[in-house]
Design a protein around this motif. Sequence first.
Motif, PDB file in Angstrom:
ATOM      1  N   LYS A   1       0.820  -1.315   0.107  1.00 25.56           N
ATOM      2  CA  LYS A   1      -0.081  -0.108   0.034  1.00 25.56           C
ATOM      3  C   LYS A   1       0.844   1.210   0.161  1.00 25.56           C
ATOM      4  O   LYS A   1       1.767   1.336   0.862  1.00 25.56           O
ATOM      5  CB  LYS A   1      -0.724   0.079   1.167  1.00 25.56           C
ATOM      6  CG  LYS A   1      -1.771   1.092   1.226  1.00 25.56           C
ATOM      7  CD  LYS A   1      -2.862   0.941   2.495  1.00 25.56           C
ATOM      8  CE  LYS A   1      -3.967   2.201   2.319  1.00 25.56           C
ATOM      9  NZ  LYS A   1      -4.862   2.105   3.493  1.00 25.56           N
TER      10      LYS A   1
ATOM     11  N   SER B   1       0.748   5.646  -0.501  1.00 29.06           N
ATOM     12  CA  SER B   1       0.040   6.951  -0.893  1.00 29.06           C
ATOM     13  C   SER B   1       1.262   8.217  -0.735  1.00 29.06           C
ATOM     14  O   SER B   1       2.011   7.986   0.100  1.00 29.06           O
ATOM     15  CB  SER B   1      -0.862   7.236   0.289  1.00 29.06           C
ATOM     16  OG  SER B   1      -1.490   8.133   0.288  1.00 29.06           O
TER      17      SER B   1
ATOM     18  N   GLU C   1      -0.806  -3.484  -3.963  1.00 26.47           N
ATOM     19  CA  GLU C   1      -2.179  -3.588  -4.375  1.00 26.47           C
ATOM     20  C   GLU C   1      -2.962  -2.161  -4.183  1.00 26.47           C
ATOM     21  O   GLU C   1      -4.142  -2.129  -4.779  1.00 26.47           O
ATOM     22  CB  GLU C   1      -2.824  -4.572  -3.152  1.00 26.47           C
ATOM     23  CG  GLU C   1      -2.030  -5.813  -3.308  1.00 26.47           C
ATOM     24  CD  GLU C   1      -2.342  -6.843  -2.095  1.00 26.47           C
ATOM     25  OE1 GLU C   1      -3.679  -6.270  -1.189  1.00 26.47           O
ATOM     26  OE2 GLU C   1      -2.308  -7.721  -1.872  1.00 26.47           O
ATOM     27  N   SER C   2      -2.370  -1.308  -3.603  1.00 22.50           N
ATOM     28  CA  SER C   2      -3.408  -0.093  -3.353  1.00 22.50           C
ATOM     29  C   SER C   2      -2.290   1.299  -3.659  1.00 22.50           C
ATOM     30  O   SER C   2      -1.366   1.336  -2.932  1.00 22.50           O
ATOM     31  CB  SER C   2      -3.877   0.310  -1.908  1.00 22.50           C
ATOM     32  OG  SER C   2      -4.525   1.589  -1.944  1.00 22.50           O
TER      33      SER C   2
ATOM     34  N   SER D   1      -2.291   5.605  -4.065  1.00 22.45           N
ATOM     35  CA  SER D   1      -2.874   6.817  -4.163  1.00 22.45           C
ATOM     36  C   SER D   1      -1.965   8.069  -4.334  1.00 22.45           C
ATOM     37  O   SER D   1      -0.777   8.112  -3.865  1.00 22.45           O
ATOM     38  CB  SER D   1      -3.464   7.108  -2.607  1.00 22.45           C
ATOM     39  OG  SER D   1      -4.061   8.380  -2.503  1.00 22.45           O
TER      40      SER D   1
ATOM     41  N   HIS E   1      -6.313  -1.364  -6.315  1.00 21.62           N
ATOM     42  CA  HIS E   1      -6.966   0.076  -6.093  1.00 21.62           C
ATOM     43  C   HIS E   1      -6.109   1.316  -6.400  1.00 21.62           C
ATOM     44  O   HIS E   1      -5.387   1.452  -6.023  1.00 21.62           O
ATOM     45  CB  HIS E   1      -7.433   0.020  -4.602  1.00 21.62           C
ATOM     46  CG  HIS E   1      -7.992   1.338  -4.386  1.00 21.62           C
ATOM     47  ND1 HIS E   1      -8.372   1.743  -2.737  1.00 21.62           N
ATOM     48  CD2 HIS E   1      -8.768   2.225  -5.078  1.00 21.62           C
ATOM     49  CE1 HIS E   1      -8.943   2.926  -2.855  1.00 21.62           C
ATOM     50  NE2 HIS E   1      -9.342   3.156  -4.001  1.00 21.62           N
TER      51      HIS E   1
ATOM     52  N   TYR F   1      -6.071   5.593  -6.538  1.00 23.32           N
ATOM     53  CA  TYR F   1      -6.864   6.722  -6.209  1.00 23.32           C
ATOM     54  C   TYR F   1      -5.924   7.783  -7.000  1.00 23.32           C
ATOM     55  O   TYR F   1      -4.761   7.858  -6.508  1.00 23.32           O
ATOM     56  CB  TYR F   1      -6.975   7.020  -4.736  1.00 23.32           C
ATOM     57  CG  TYR F   1      -7.745   8.048  -4.346  1.00 23.32           C
ATOM     58  CD1 TYR F   1      -8.987   8.187  -3.941  1.00 23.32           C
ATOM     59  CD2 TYR F   1      -6.882   9.252  -4.348  1.00 23.32           C
ATOM     60  CE1 TYR F   1      -9.739   9.296  -3.447  1.00 23.32           C
ATOM     61  CE2 TYR F   1      -7.200  10.550  -3.683  1.00 23.32           C
ATOM     62  CZ  TYR F   1      -8.951  10.565  -3.471  1.00 23.32           C
ATOM     63  OH  TYR F   1      -9.204  11.620  -3.117  1.00 23.32           O
TER      64      TYR F   1
END
Length: 419
Positions: free
Chosen positions: A240, A242, A262-263, A265, A288, A290
Amino acid sequence: MDSLPDAIVQYILSHFNNARDVAVCNCVSKRWKESLPYLKSLYFPRNSFDGYSGDDNPDVVVWKMLSTIARLEELVVYSPFTSSGLASWLSLVHSSLKYLELRMDNITDYQACVDSPSKLDCISAAKNLESLKLWGVLMANPPKWDVFKNLENLEIVGARLEVPALSAALKACPNLTNLVLLGCEGVRSFSVELPYLEQCKLDFYGLGNCSLSLNCPKIELLEVQGCSWIRVRETTCLRKLSIANNAGRVYMVDFGKLSALESLSMRGVQWCWDAISKMLEWSSEVKHLYMKVEFTGDLESLLPFPEVDFVEFFNSHPKLQKFDIHGAMFAALCQKNSLKNIEQSFVIPCLEEVVVQVRSPLNAEQKMSTLESLLKYGKNLKTMVIRILQMKSNHSSSDDFFDEICRLRFMNRKIVRIE
């Protein structure tokens, strides 16, 4: 309570942790007072000593309460205290204490920082700490800490930091698995090398022009706010990520292949397009995504995103399940030529949820085509949320565009929702 065995009473009262509640229990009966040594946790709220009129100062009151506890594991102090008071407390509980949280309240007090021993220096007595959380810290000089071998969690919230002091503090915590620095100012260039770190959240307050270098082979979660240059050398475990910069620009990112990600942002006013395109290229396995970046361009020039080919984008991210798309990126996917390469065999295989933010009626036809294509080729699409945000309504095109969106919702009422 009188009919309960002593062991049960001690067990129940040991779950009290608010200092005021403990003090009240202490006055109820001799039996309750004798249960006080079995407390595992003690919490002093900010207002613990409001209206207090006793002879002893608050530091002494806390010391007396701690002196009656056999093996305290957690101490949380939000009420004001002095460095000498902290030193006396930790001399009592240092061997058993595992969790320590302090509201330091010295972020503007430079003299308290240079006094010896400072509040930070006193923490070194608690050598068996597993978790340390500090609020309102001025760290101008390296704290006089020995190595905290058991410390796995370090959180500093609201701080003025000098990089040498921060680096020295981290060096004393070689086994950290979780690092949180929130609302920290004074950092321009920062390097982290922690072999066991798994989760890291960094929020640097200021102009948004910090540089960050991270060498943590086990890092799984990374959140960064306020950096323009970011280099992370080991990313095989990163799941993850961000990156945000609300005050400055993101110029450079260096991550390598993000095979486990996986994610992702990406947020901010302006990113260089090279940084955006590299992040999208490296995150091909992401589930995911963003994106809320308003502009690209170098230096002072604020430019729109270049055209992004719809088919190429989704073919490059075959595992994408949730897509939050705002502003410039949505506009880039809605260019005239972005849908020209669609073939009959094209599908978006895993996409289940799309959140689209629409702020302008410009290129309304292309935007509607993109929304319709997401519905048509997203074979597993379950939810599409269209957020209408601050759209100017002084032109008839806005009304026409909104009518088209309403029509799209009516035709796909089980999937499309307007907010």
